[in-house]
Design a protein around this motif. Structure first.
Motif, PDB file in Angstrom:
ATOM      1  N   HIS A 121       2.751  58.966 -73.657  1.00  0.00           N
ATOM      2  CA  HIS A 121       1.705  57.943 -73.637  1.00  0.00           C
ATOM      3  C   HIS A 121       1.669  57.190 -74.966  1.00  0.00           C
ATOM      4  CE1 HIS A 121      -2.017  56.090 -72.211  1.00  0.00           C
ATOM      5  NE2 HIS A 121      -2.519  56.300 -73.418  1.00  0.00           N
ATOM      6  N   ALA A 122       1.782  57.920 -76.072  1.00  0.00           N
ATOM      7  CA  ALA A 122       1.750  57.292 -77.393  1.00  0.00           C
ATOM      8  C   ALA A 122       2.928  56.338 -77.579  1.00  0.00           C
ATOM      9  CB  ALA A 122       1.755  58.368 -78.474  1.00  0.00           C
ATOM     10  N   GLU A 123       4.095  56.734 -77.107  1.00  0.00           N
ATOM     11  CA  GLU A 123       5.284  55.886 -77.246  1.00  0.00           C
ATOM     12  C   GLU A 123       5.131  54.600 -76.434  1.00  0.00           C
ATOM     13  OE1 GLU A 123       8.595  54.421 -78.691  1.00  0.00           O
ATOM     14  OE2 GLU A 123       7.792  56.356 -79.344  1.00  0.00           O
ATOM     15  N   THR A 124       4.593  54.730 -75.228  1.00  0.00           N
ATOM     16  CA  THR A 124       4.328  53.536 -74.408  1.00  0.00           C
ATOM     17  C   THR A 124       3.324  52.621 -75.109  1.00  0.00           C
ATOM     18  OG1 THR A 124       4.731  54.781 -72.375  1.00  0.00           O
ATOM     19  CG2 THR A 124       3.493  52.733 -72.174  1.00  0.00           C
ATOM     20  N   LEU A 125       2.306  53.221 -75.684  1.00  0.00           N
ATOM     21  CA  LEU A 125       1.280  52.443 -76.383  1.00  0.00           C
ATOM     22  C   LEU A 125       1.846  51.788 -77.643  1.00  0.00           C
ATOM     23  CD1 LEU A 125      -1.674  51.605 -76.408  1.00  0.00           C
ATOM     24  CD2 LEU A 125      -2.226  53.768 -77.537  1.00  0.00           C
ATOM     25  N   ARG A 126       2.709  52.496 -78.348  1.00  0.00           N
ATOM     26  CA  ARG A 126       3.348  51.940 -79.550  1.00  0.00           C
ATOM     27  C   ARG A 126       4.115  50.656 -79.214  1.00  0.00           C
ATOM     28  NH1 ARG A 126       7.993  51.370 -81.877  1.00  0.00           N
ATOM     29  NH2 ARG A 126       9.083  52.375 -80.135  1.00  0.00           N
ATOM     30  N   ARG A 127       4.877  50.702 -78.130  1.00  0.00           N
ATOM     31  CA  ARG A 127       5.643  49.513 -77.719  1.00  0.00           C
ATOM     32  C   ARG A 127       4.706  48.389 -77.273  1.00  0.00           C
ATOM     33  NH1 ARG A 127       8.992  53.578 -75.306  1.00  0.00           N
ATOM     34  NH2 ARG A 127       8.042  53.148 -73.264  1.00  0.00           N
ATOM     35  N   SER A 128       3.598  48.757 -76.650  1.00  0.00           N
ATOM     36  CA  SER A 128       2.636  47.750 -76.207  1.00  0.00           C
ATOM     37  C   SER A 128       1.996  47.043 -77.393  1.00  0.00           C
ATOM     38  CB  SER A 128       1.558  48.433 -75.353  1.00  0.00           C
ATOM     39  OG  SER A 128       0.558  47.516 -74.982  1.00  0.00           O
ATOM     40  N   LEU A 142      -9.204  37.291 -88.887  1.00  0.00           N
ATOM     41  CA  LEU A 142      -7.984  37.566 -88.130  1.00  0.00           C
ATOM     42  C   LEU A 142      -7.784  39.075 -88.007  1.00  0.00           C
ATOM     43  CD1 LEU A 142      -5.878  35.813 -86.740  1.00  0.00           C
ATOM     44  CD2 LEU A 142      -4.383  36.152 -88.692  1.00  0.00           C
ATOM     45  N   GLY A 143      -8.185  39.803 -89.052  1.00  0.00           N
ATOM     46  CA  GLY A 143      -8.124  41.257 -88.981  1.00  0.00           C
ATOM     47  C   GLY A 143      -8.967  41.801 -87.849  1.00  0.00           C
ATOM     48  N   ASP A 144     -10.152  41.211 -87.663  1.00  0.00           N
ATOM     49  CA  ASP A 144     -11.017  41.623 -86.556  1.00  0.00           C
ATOM     50  C   ASP A 144     -10.364  41.339 -85.213  1.00  0.00           C
ATOM     51  OD1 ASP A 144     -12.905  42.486 -88.332  1.00  0.00           O
ATOM     52  OD2 ASP A 144     -14.272  40.790 -88.064  1.00  0.00           O
ATOM     53  N   GLN A 145      -9.641  40.211 -85.117  1.00  0.00           N
ATOM     54  CA  GLN A 145      -8.930  39.900 -83.866  1.00  0.00           C
ATOM     55  C   GLN A 145      -7.892  40.968 -83.545  1.00  0.00           C
ATOM     56  OE1 GLN A 145      -7.465  35.857 -83.118  1.00  0.00           O
ATOM     57  NE2 GLN A 145      -8.700  35.123 -84.827  1.00  0.00           N
ATOM     58  N   VAL A 146      -7.207  41.438 -84.580  1.00  0.00           N
ATOM     59  CA  VAL A 146      -6.197  42.479 -84.387  1.00  0.00           C
ATOM     60  C   VAL A 146      -6.847  43.771 -83.907  1.00  0.00           C
ATOM     61  CG1 VAL A 146      -4.496  43.927 -85.558  1.00  0.00           C
ATOM     62  CG2 VAL A 146      -4.605  41.486 -86.060  1.00  0.00           C
ATOM     63  N   LEU A 147      -7.942  44.158 -84.536  1.00  0.00           N
ATOM     64  CA  LEU A 147      -8.653  45.379 -84.125  1.00  0.00           C
ATOM     65  C   LEU A 147      -9.086  45.292 -82.662  1.00  0.00           C
ATOM     66  CD1 LEU A 147     -10.885  45.983 -87.285  1.00  0.00           C
ATOM     67  CD2 LEU A 147      -8.976  47.392 -86.522  1.00  0.00           C
ATOM     68  N   LYS A 148      -9.576  44.121 -82.265  1.00  0.00           N
ATOM     69  CA  LYS A 148     -10.005  43.932 -80.876  1.00  0.00           C
ATOM     70  C   LYS A 148      -8.807  44.003 -79.923  1.00  0.00           C
ATOM     71  CE  LYS A 148     -13.984  41.013 -82.055  1.00  0.00           C
ATOM     72  NZ  LYS A 148     -14.529  39.630 -81.988  1.00  0.00           N
ATOM     73  N   ALA A 149      -7.703  43.380 -80.325  1.00  0.00           N
ATOM     74  CA  ALA A 149      -6.518  43.358 -79.465  1.00  0.00           C
ATOM     75  C   ALA A 149      -5.954  44.766 -79.280  1.00  0.00           C
ATOM     76  CB  ALA A 149      -5.457  42.433 -80.067  1.00  0.00           C
ATOM     77  N   VAL A 150      -5.870  45.534 -80.369  1.00  0.00           N
ATOM     78  CA  VAL A 150      -5.377  46.907 -80.279  1.00  0.00           C
ATOM     79  C   VAL A 150      -6.316  47.744 -79.414  1.00  0.00           C
ATOM     80  CG1 VAL A 150      -4.941  49.022 -81.590  1.00  0.00           C
ATOM     81  CG2 VAL A 150      -4.115  46.822 -82.460  1.00  0.00           C
ATOM     82  N   SER A 151      -7.618  47.553 -79.587  1.00  0.00           N
ATOM     83  CA  SER A 151      -8.598  48.309 -78.800  1.00  0.00           C
ATOM     84  C   SER A 151      -8.449  48.020 -77.314  1.00  0.00           C
ATOM     85  CB  SER A 151     -10.017  47.963 -79.266  1.00  0.00           C
ATOM     86  OG  SER A 151     -10.223  48.347 -80.600  1.00  0.00           O
ATOM     87  N   ARG A 152      -8.178  46.757 -76.964  1.00  0.00           N
ATOM     88  CA  ARG A 152      -7.976  46.408 -75.553  1.00  0.00           C
ATOM     89  C   ARG A 152      -6.761  47.129 -74.989  1.00  0.00           C
ATOM     90  NH1 ARG A 152      -9.658  41.183 -77.162  1.00  0.00           N
ATOM     91  NH2 ARG A 152      -7.491  40.534 -77.491  1.00  0.00           N
ATOM     92  N   ARG A 153      -5.682  47.188 -75.784  1.00  0.00           N
ATOM     93  CA  ARG A 153      -4.483  47.888 -75.323  1.00  0.00           C
ATOM     94  C   ARG A 153      -4.773  49.376 -75.106  1.00  0.00           C
ATOM     95  NH1 ARG A 153       0.206  44.582 -75.939  1.00  0.00           N
ATOM     96  NH2 ARG A 153      -0.651  42.498 -75.544  1.00  0.00           N
ATOM     97  N   LEU A 154      -5.535  49.958 -76.007  1.00  0.00           N
ATOM     98  CA  LEU A 154      -5.885  51.367 -75.872  1.00  0.00           C
ATOM     99  C   LEU A 154      -6.711  51.596 -74.607  1.00  0.00           C
ATOM    100  CD1 LEU A 154      -4.894  51.564 -78.847  1.00  0.00           C
ATOM    101  CD2 LEU A 154      -6.827  53.088 -79.270  1.00  0.00           C
ATOM    102  N   LYS A 155      -7.705  50.755 -74.420  1.00  0.00           N
ATOM    103  CA  LYS A 155      -8.598  50.920 -73.273  1.00  0.00           C
ATOM    104  C   LYS A 155      -7.859  50.727 -71.960  1.00  0.00           C
ATOM    105  CE  LYS A 155     -13.303  49.669 -71.936  1.00  0.00           C
ATOM    106  NZ  LYS A 155     -14.492  48.846 -72.296  1.00  0.00           N
ATOM    107  N   GLU A 156      -6.992  49.720 -71.922  1.00  0.00           N
ATOM    108  CA  GLU A 156      -6.231  49.440 -70.705  1.00  0.00           C
ATOM    109  C   GLU A 156      -5.224  50.555 -70.400  1.00  0.00           C
ATOM    110  OE1 GLU A 156      -4.494  45.721 -71.674  1.00  0.00           O
ATOM    111  OE2 GLU A 156      -6.348  44.564 -71.419  1.00  0.00           O
ATOM    112  N   SER A 157      -4.738  51.210 -71.444  1.00  0.00           N
ATOM    113  CA  SER A 157      -3.707  52.231 -71.248  1.00  0.00           C
ATOM    114  C   SER A 157      -4.284  53.568 -70.783  1.00  0.00           C
ATOM    115  CB  SER A 157      -2.938  52.462 -72.558  1.00  0.00           C
ATOM    116  OG  SER A 157      -3.727  53.192 -73.482  1.00  0.00           O
ATOM    117  N   CYS A 158      -5.567  53.778 -71.016  1.00  0.00           N
ATOM    118  CA  CYS A 158      -6.166  55.082 -70.701  1.00  0.00           C
ATOM    119  C   CYS A 158      -6.393  55.221 -69.200  1.00  0.00           C
ATOM    120  CB  CYS A 158      -7.487  55.250 -71.456  1.00  0.00           C
ATOM    121  SG  CYS A 158      -7.248  55.592 -73.202  1.00  0.00           S
TER     122      CYS A 158
END
Length: 339
Positions: free
Chosen positions: A273-280, A228-244
């Protein structure tokens, strides 16, 4: 090569080298091939990709150059190296398991031989003539000793092979570390980050840096498990990639820590950008398939730094990381500094 082809190649080369110097591109064989092809306009898709990258980032980073080289220039054999390494690793694992099984079977065979010797000794006592029994025993003992010597040598060879496989596997793992992409999350890794931030620094390009860390990730792993930890890492990474968007690039810095380089962006833009990402990230929800529970408590802390003229890249990283640690001390799930 005819004179026209030679003259054309020379002219292309004359344009390629100054262009590489202008963009401060390292003069490696792969980069020569990439930029030569770009100047020659032999690959419209390559030119489109490079023009887009230069327009967005103001440069073509070392990581991007390498990616474009593999996508548009490298032969299929080169492109398949990573897959080959993975296949070879799996193959070696299978061979290693087979060897272990063979060793077990060999030891069992030797045990059966010992039992056979015991039975022959009983047969000698129970009725065969001494001459017949001893002849049979001598022949079987000689044969069995040969087998024992053979299996002993085989065991030694297997042990040696296992050691070689272990060494080769370690070498392959080290080689895989040199890839630019993080295997778990699919975003760029620490090696790519180090190369790209050094490139920006050397070219004196202004940039800001966002460092972020998933809050209480170790406790999360201990409570819900590493899958489940790996799922979280993947989900956060997707948000980062999509936000860039333009002139931004995300990286997995290490463990549950990530970084975003924002080229030609100031502190204010980076903080927004960081604040938007934090909320995401707050809105991420993952399902624990073991019990059907949905986890909605994922947050991250952020540290921001804009490079000043006198700073090195290492000092910018250290400053952003300090703000990140302060954000965690103040309660997590926040962006620092405040202004």
């Amino acid at each position: 090569m005819n004179k026209d082809s030679f003259a054309k190649s020379t002219e292309t080369l004359k344009q390629t080298v100054p262009l590489m110097i202008k963009h401060k591109v390292p003069t490696t064989p792969a980069n020569y091939a990439l930029w030569y092809t770009y100047v020659s306009q032999e690959s419209p898709l390559l030119n489109q990709a490079m023009d887009g990258e230069i327009a967005a980032q103001g440069q073509c980073t070392p990581t991007t150059c390498e990616q474009l080289y593999h996508q548009h220039i490298a032969t299929k054999a080169v492109q398949d190296i990573s897959q080959l390494k993975q296949s070879l690793t799996l193959m070696m694992q299978e061979v290693s398991h087979s060897m272990t099984d063979t060793l077990t079977e060999t030891e069992s065979f030797q045990l059966n031989l010992d039992k056979g010797f015991t039975k022959l000794e009983s047969a000698e006592r129970e009725g065969l003539s001494l001459e017949e029994t001893m002849g049979l025993v001598r022949g079987l003992i000689k044969e069995s000793r040969n087998i024992q010597l053979s299996t002993g040598a085989f065991k030694s060879q297997l042990n040696t092979a296992q050691q070689e496989i272990a060494t080769l596997r370690e070498a392959l793992q080290e080689s895989q570390k040199e890839a630019n992409e993080d295997a778990l999350t699919g975003i760029f890794n620490r090696r790519a980050f180090d190369r790209d931030i050094d490139s920006v620094q050397q070219k004196n390009i202004p940039f800001s840096l966002i460092m972020l860390d998933i809050d209480k990730f170790k406790i999360f792993n201990d409570s819900y498990g590493h899958q489940l930890g790996d799922q979280v890492l993947k989900a956060v990474s997707r948000r980062l990639k999509e936000s860039c968007r333009e002139q931004m690039q995300a990286y997995r810095f290490g463990g549950e820590e990530f970084a975003i380089i924002l080229v030609n962006k100031n502190h204010s833009t980076a903080r927004q950008h960081a604040e938007t990402l934090r909320r995401s990230i707050e809105r991420i929800s993952v399902l624990d398939r073991r019990n059907g529970e949905r986890i909605n408590t994922i947050t991250a802390s952020f540290g921001i730094a804009e490079k000043s003229r006198a700073e090195t890249a290492e000092e910018v990283i250290c400053r952003a990381d300090t703000f990140l640690n302060d954000a965690k001390k103040l309660g997590r799930n926040r962006v620092l500094p405040l202004s």
